[in-house]
Design a protein around this motif. Sequence first.
Motif, PDB file in Angstrom:
ATOM      1  N   HIS A 199       9.325   3.870   0.216  1.00  0.00           N
ATOM      2  CA  HIS A 199       8.917   3.609   1.283  1.00  0.00           C
ATOM      3  C   HIS A 199       8.446   1.957   1.461  1.00  0.00           C
ATOM      4  N   SER A 254       0.904   4.148  -2.994  1.00  0.00           N
ATOM      5  CA  SER A 254       0.379   4.867  -2.101  1.00  0.00           C
ATOM      6  C   SER A 254       1.608   6.711  -2.482  1.00  0.00           C
ATOM      7  N   ASP A 255       2.089   5.923  -1.641  1.00  0.00           N
ATOM      8  CA  ASP A 255       3.782   7.523  -1.576  1.00  0.00           C
ATOM      9  C   ASP A 255       4.580   7.270  -2.889  1.00  0.00           C
ATOM     10  N   SER A 256       5.464   5.984  -2.303  1.00  0.00           N
ATOM     11  CA  SER A 256       6.864   5.377  -3.050  1.00  0.00           C
ATOM     12  C   SER A 256       7.379   4.195  -3.025  1.00  0.00           C
ATOM     13  N   TYR A 257       7.967   4.263  -3.508  1.00  0.00           N
ATOM     14  CA  TYR A 257       8.178   2.427  -3.925  1.00  0.00           C
ATOM     15  C   TYR A 257       9.342   2.205  -2.666  1.00  0.00           C
ATOM     16  N   TYR A 272       1.086  -1.105   0.082  1.00  0.00           N
ATOM     17  CA  TYR A 272       0.175   0.028  -0.135  1.00  0.00           C
ATOM     18  C   TYR A 272       0.882   1.552  -0.396  1.00  0.00           C
ATOM     19  N   LYS A 273       2.028   1.299   0.723  1.00  0.00           N
ATOM     20  CA  LYS A 273       2.800   3.097   1.003  1.00  0.00           C
ATOM     21  C   LYS A 273       3.875   2.549  -0.722  1.00  0.00           C
ATOM     22  N   SER A 274       4.038   1.542  -0.875  1.00  0.00           N
ATOM     23  CA  SER A 274       4.323   1.514  -2.068  1.00  0.00           C
ATOM     24  C   SER A 274       3.626   2.235  -3.085  1.00  0.00           C
TER      25      SER A 274
END
Length: 140
Positions: free
Chosen positions: A97, A92-95, A88-90
Amino acid sequence: MLLNSILVKTEFYNKLSNLNFIKSKMLNKNIGLGYFRWIVKNTFFKVFNQKIKLNNKNTDLTEVRKEMTIAEISHLIAFIFVVFFALYKSISDSYWHGFVIMIVNVLMNLYPSLLQQEHKRRIDRLMEAVDCNKSYCGTN
């Protein structure tokens, strides 16, 4: 841990309690499990779960193995949960994270689980040897 306490009461838990992801001692060595074992044994991590400690020859190996299984499956459940969070963080934010979260996840959840599996195999061999000695295995 909540999911693990629910799983303990199911028949599926018996199958989970005998998991072996990596059976090869050489592969365990190559991924650095020996170094991880040293870190757990010689740092503050050793105080986390005192129930899985062999204190003397009178220690109940069945109970220690049961506690190891609980710890192993708890770490596996946490690993799977964090994998989804990292994905999810990859997205929504960046790979980056997601990658950092996965590195920490592997070190804090997957490696402890693999270490428990290795220790359970050792305890199984020890329990087998003890049973064999009690029944005078191999002699008439």
